[in-house]
Motif scaffolding. Structure first.
Motif, mmCIF file in Angstrom:
data_model
loop_
_atom_site.group_PDB
_atom_site.id
_atom_site.type_symbol
_atom_site.label_atom_id
_atom_site.label_comp_id
_atom_site.label_asym_id
_atom_site.label_seq_id
_atom_site.Cartn_x
_atom_site.Cartn_y
_atom_site.Cartn_z
ATOM 1 N N LEU A 1 1.134 -1.118 0.506
ATOM 2 C CA LEU A 1 0.236 0.134 -0.094
ATOM 3 C C LEU A 1 0.578 1.647 0.296
ATOM 4 N N ALA A 2 2.177 0.948 0.250
ATOM 5 C CA ALA A 2 2.960 2.411 0.802
ATOM 6 C C ALA A 2 3.302 2.861 -0.216
ATOM 7 N N LEU A 3 4.172 1.382 -1.739
ATOM 8 C CA LEU A 3 4.639 1.913 -2.716
ATOM 9 C C LEU A 3 3.777 2.160 -3.332
ATOM 10 N N ASP A 4 3.279 1.097 -3.543
ATOM 11 C CA ASP A 4 2.144 1.214 -4.810
ATOM 12 C C ASP A 4 1.363 2.120 -4.508
ATOM 13 N N GLY A 5 0.716 2.839 -3.724
ATOM 14 C CA GLY A 5 0.060 3.657 -2.934
ATOM 15 C C GLY A 5 0.259 5.425 -3.675
ATOM 16 N N GLY A 6 2.346 5.490 -3.378
ATOM 17 C CA GLY A 6 3.339 6.561 -3.686
ATOM 18 C C GLY A 6 3.126 6.440 -5.622
ATOM 19 N N ARG A 7 3.294 5.346 -6.110
ATOM 20 C CA ARG A 7 3.104 5.742 -7.200
ATOM 21 C C ARG A 7 2.166 5.872 -7.915
ATOM 22 N N LEU A 8 0.527 5.515 -7.226
ATOM 23 C CA LEU A 8 -0.615 5.783 -7.826
ATOM 24 C C LEU A 8 -0.376 7.369 -7.349
ATOM 25 N N VAL A 9 0.292 8.098 -6.663
ATOM 26 C CA VAL A 9 -0.652 8.824 -6.816
ATOM 27 C C VAL A 9 0.405 9.777 -7.210
ATOM 28 N N ALA A 10 1.242 9.697 -7.719
ATOM 29 C CA ALA A 10 2.376 10.162 -8.449
ATOM 30 C C ALA A 10 1.739 10.318 -10.036
ATOM 31 N N ALA A 11 1.599 8.689 -10.595
ATOM 32 C CA ALA A 11 0.628 8.878 -11.659
ATOM 33 C C ALA A 11 -0.844 10.155 -11.531
ATOM 34 N N HIS A 12 -1.111 9.858 -10.469
ATOM 35 C CA HIS A 12 -2.685 11.449 -10.440
ATOM 36 C C HIS A 12 -1.747 12.659 -11.038
ATOM 37 N N VAL A 13 -0.479 13.453 -10.152
ATOM 38 C CA VAL A 13 -0.657 14.315 -10.197
ATOM 39 C C VAL A 13 0.214 14.133 -11.590
ATOM 40 N N SER A 14 0.905 13.871 -12.649
ATOM 41 C CA SER A 14 1.192 13.679 -13.497
ATOM 42 C C SER A 14 0.583 13.539 -14.710
ATOM 43 N N ALA A 15 -1.295 12.855 -14.245
ATOM 44 C CA ALA A 15 -1.780 12.716 -15.130
ATOM 45 C C ALA A 15 -2.846 14.311 -15.041
ATOM 46 N N VAL A 16 -2.945 15.037 -14.149
ATOM 47 C CA VAL A 16 -3.127 16.071 -13.694
ATOM 48 C C VAL A 16 -2.454 17.596 -14.341
ATOM 49 N N LEU B 1 1.269 -5.214 -5.032
ATOM 50 C CA LEU B 1 0.234 -5.899 -4.590
ATOM 51 C C LEU B 1 -0.424 -6.129 -5.311
ATOM 52 N N ARG B 2 0.498 -6.047 -6.434
ATOM 53 C CA ARG B 2 0.171 -8.149 -7.700
ATOM 54 C C ARG B 2 0.288 -9.338 -6.759
ATOM 55 N N LEU B 3 1.060 -9.296 -5.751
ATOM 56 C CA LEU B 3 0.906 -10.261 -4.901
ATOM 57 C C LEU B 3 -0.270 -10.871 -4.290
ATOM 58 N N VAL B 4 -1.223 -10.463 -4.480
ATOM 59 C CA VAL B 4 -2.829 -10.553 -3.616
ATOM 60 C C VAL B 4 -3.519 -9.963 -4.583
ATOM 61 N N GLY B 5 -2.827 -9.842 -6.083
ATOM 62 C CA GLY B 5 -4.357 -10.321 -7.001
ATOM 63 C C GLY B 5 -4.543 -9.000 -8.041
ATOM 64 N N ILE B 6 -3.553 -7.209 -7.321
ATOM 65 C CA ILE B 6 -4.205 -6.023 -7.541
ATOM 66 C C ILE B 6 -2.749 -6.092 -8.784
#
Length: 130
Positions: free
Chosen positions: A28-43, A109-114
């Motif tokens: 959640l910390a690693l992939d959550g941070g990457r998702l936040v960075a991707a959102h900032v990039s999309a904005v 998170l790929r380890l839990v199917g995401i």
């Protein structure tokens, strides 16, 4: 005193549970941070594409300042294409609205199917009269 062998495996199950909890929290910390960075990039890209489209002002010589919707949409789309991004563009005579979608793959998170998540952002640039 506890009889030998009665509690065998109790610590192993506890440690396994802790390890799984730590993997999920780290994911959640690693992939959550990457998702936040991707959102900032999309904005950022949505804002830039909308601004690129909003520069297509026409009829200035006759005293009007309106956007050419066709050229505005084309300029915003050209920005998205140059950046290799997926998105939607809408333009009228005073607004350019751009939605950018980015697919972000996950690591832990790929380890839990995401395997991946989609991130999107919508921004609008408006022609301002001076």
């Amino acid at each position: 005193m506890i009889a030998p062998g009665r509690d065998r495996g109790t610590v192993t199950a506890f440690v396994l549970g802790l390890v799984m909890a730590f993997v999920v929290i780290a994911g959640l910390a690693l992939d959550g941070g990457r998702l936040v960075a991707a959102h900032v990039s999309a904005v950022d890209h949505a804002e830039n594409a909308a601004r690129a489209g909003a520069q297509e002002v026409t009829l200035v010589r006759v005293g009007w300042r309106i956007l050419d919707p066709t050229r505005a949409a084309r300029a915003a789309r050209a920005y998205l294409d140059a950046q290799g991004l997926d998105g939607d563009v809408r333009a009228d005579f005073s607004y350019v609205t751009v939605t950018v979608r980015i697919r972000q793959s996950t690591t832990l998170l790929r380890l839990v199917g995401i395997d991946q998540r989609w991130v999107s952002a919508t921004r609008t640039a408006r022609l301002v009269s001076t």
